[in-house]
Design a protein around this motif. Structure first.
Motif, PDB file in Angstrom:
ATOM      1  N   LEU A   1     -55.808   3.148  29.302  1.00  0.00           N
ATOM      2  CA  LEU A   1     -54.613   4.075  28.756  1.00  0.00           C
ATOM      3  C   LEU A   1     -54.338   2.956  27.501  1.00  0.00           C
ATOM      4  CD1 LEU A   1     -52.528   4.600  31.965  1.00  0.00           C
ATOM      5  CD2 LEU A   1     -53.938   6.106  30.628  1.00  0.00           C
TER       6      LEU A   1
ATOM      7  N   ASN B   1     -44.993   5.973  28.044  1.00  0.00           N
ATOM      8  CA  ASN B   1     -45.498   7.207  28.528  1.00  0.00           C
ATOM      9  C   ASN B   1     -46.851   6.545  29.490  1.00  0.00           C
ATOM     10  OD1 ASN B   1     -43.937   8.861  27.764  1.00  0.00           O
ATOM     11  ND2 ASN B   1     -45.299   9.430  26.028  1.00  0.00           N
ATOM     12  N   HIS B   2     -47.558   5.474  28.959  1.00  0.00           N
ATOM     13  CA  HIS B   2     -48.607   5.240  29.636  1.00  0.00           C
ATOM     14  C   HIS B   2     -48.372   4.383  30.894  1.00  0.00           C
ATOM     15  CE1 HIS B   2     -51.492   6.590  26.680  1.00  0.00           C
ATOM     16  NE2 HIS B   2     -51.352   5.348  25.924  1.00  0.00           N
TER      17      HIS B   2
ATOM     18  N   GLU C   1     -48.005   6.874  33.249  1.00  0.00           N
ATOM     19  CA  GLU C   1     -49.009   7.515  33.998  1.00  0.00           C
ATOM     20  C   GLU C   1     -49.787   6.485  34.916  1.00  0.00           C
ATOM     21  OE1 GLU C   1     -52.303   8.946  31.017  1.00  0.00           O
ATOM     22  OE2 GLU C   1     -50.773   8.389  29.593  1.00  0.00           O
TER      23      GLU C   1
ATOM     24  N   SER D   1     -50.758   7.457  38.765  1.00  0.00           N
ATOM     25  CA  SER D   1     -52.122   7.428  39.370  1.00  0.00           C
ATOM     26  C   SER D   1     -51.946   6.683  40.853  1.00  0.00           C
ATOM     27  CB  SER D   1     -52.879   6.291  38.436  1.00  0.00           C
ATOM     28  OG  SER D   1     -52.347   4.824  38.873  1.00  0.00           O
TER      29      SER D   1
END
Ligand SMILES: NC(=O)c1ccc[n+]([C@@H]2O[C@H](COP(=O)([O-])OP(=O)(O)OC[C@H]3O[C@@H](n4cnc5c(N)ncnc54)[C@H](O)[C@@H]3O)[C@@H](O)[C@H]2O)c1
Length: 383
Positions: A87, A99-100, A103, A107
């Motif tokens: 990412l 945002n990453h 994420e 996960s």
């Protein structure tokens, strides 16, 4: 598409990380991470790529992201081409990075390799747990023992606390690469220049030592009286930043604490004083206030000149980010040094995968048997 010079670079780095290579061979046979997702938040560059490939060899599904402004995009593409989820990119802005990070948490990792404890903070805030985590840095350890103390419901092995990492990586690796990067970014002679090193912890000791080897007149600023004594007996002048601000030619912070070089200090500096930060976060030099009160202009790719209304001009390398990684083209710590640090990482993640019950919740040191194994392997390697 993979850049073939990148593949060549990866092969070179892999061949020189022999301790991690032996661990990867064993992982390939024993598959300790089969069925597990491992999330990593660590500078994406070739040496980290070798670690990620070792974890993948052990069966891990990997979701990786780098740190601010340190991702090597060619390495990221190389890893993506090999099925690793990466990412982010070097030029991501703060909201993309946030945002990453979300994420990464989404996960649902079984294991986490963190670097600055920011993902651990997000997991705790979301009441989400993992089998276990490792933390790479001093800055992350400060967060784990401060705001996160008693609140982390899973084990966190603090790699930075390993005496191996402190001695080999923080001192020699950071020392060498920070001085090399300052010289290459500025193309200035350090000989007989006054180099003011803030912090005489592990990184500061190395920066002072390698700065002296480059011919600089090194002055250390260190509030801890015992470390100040160590700096003094090691042959360095010990002083305060209030005294040194008008005298230094080059200033390097390595403290793990915010706002160590203030604008009040910066405004007193000699014309064209050079500032760099080696600490994990980009707040050791007070860049936020500096941007408010001084006028910036570029001086080449990695140096920004700031002019105060008083006329004082100073030069900041890489906007106060971690200099040995953020400067374009810098390669970070040497390969052998990261072989050691990433071998500790790989073996700690394996311990958390196979035997999390052997660890307590919250921050704790690397298990002694892992330290001993890696130390012995490196002595053999250096012999
Ligand atoms: N650039 C890299 O590649 C790299 C690698 C490892 C660690 N780091 C980072 O470098 C920083 C330092 O790490 P370390 O292992 O040397 O930590 P450390 O705890 O060993 O040393 C930090 C030192 O800074 C001193 N200090 C605190 N406030 C100060 C101030 N206002 N002025 C001067 N000194 C002050 C402390 O007393 C301590 O001696 C951390 O942010 C760490 O995450 C960077």
């Amino acid at each position: 598409m993979t850049d073939y010079s990148m593949a060549g670079r990866m092969a070179f780095v892999t061949d020189h990380m022999s301790i991690l290579g032996a661990i990867a061979d064993r992982f390939r046979r024993e598959r300790p991470f089969d069925g597990m997702t491992v999330a990593t938040r660590i500078h994406v560059e070739p040496k980290t790529g070798v670690l990620l490939e070792a974890l993948a060899a052990g069966g891990a599904r990997l979701v990786a992201m780098g740190n601010k402004a340190t991702t090597d995009d060619a390495t990221a593409q190389y890893l993506i081409d090999r099925g690793i989820v990466v990412l982010g990119a070097r030029d991501d802005d703060d909201s993309t990075i946030q945002n990453h990070m979300r994420e990464l948490v989404a996960s649902r990792p079984d294991l986490l390799l963190d670097n600055g404890a920011e993902i651990i903070e997000l997991l705790v805030a979301a009441n989400q747990t993992v089998r276990g985590a490792t933390e790479e840095t001093t800055s992350g350890a400060i967060t784990l023992r401060g705001p996160l103390a008693g609140r982390v419901p899973f084990p966190v092995l603090v790699i930075n606390d390993s005496p191996l990492k402190a001695i080999v990586e923080n001192k020699h690796g950071v020392g060498q690469s920070v001085i090399e990067t300052i010289r290459s970014a500025t193309n200035l002679l350090l000989h007989r220049r006054r180099l003011v090193v803030l912090g005489y912890g592990w990184c500061g000791r190395g920066i002072a030592q390698y700065g002296r080897a480059a011919g600089a007149d090194v002055v250390v600023v260190e509030p801890d009286p015992i470390k100040a004594l160590e700096a003094s007996i090691d042959g360095f002048q010990v002083s305060t930043l209030d005294t040194q601000a008008p005298l230094g030619h080059v200033f390097v912070s390595a403290t793990g604490h915010p706002g160590v070089i203030t604008v009040v200090h910066m405004e007193q500096m000699r014309p064209n004083a050079v500032l760099a930060n080696a600490g994990h976060f980009d707040n050791e030099i007070d860049m936020t206030t500096l941007r408010d009160v001084a006028e910036p202009s570029e001086r080449g790719a990695d140096i920004t000149r700031y002019r105060f209304a008083s006329g004082t001009v100073i030069d900041v390398i890489a906007e106060g980010r971690m200099v040995n990684l953020a400067v374009a083209g810098s390669r970070g710590n040497s390969i052998e040094i990261m072989d050691l640090g990433f071998s500790l990482q790989a073996l700690c993640l394996e311990r958390l995968a196979l035997d999390p019950g052997s660890c307590l919740n919250g921050d704790q040191p690397v298990p002694a048997d892992i330290d001993d194994w890696v130390a012995a392997a490196m002595v053999t390697e250096l012999s």
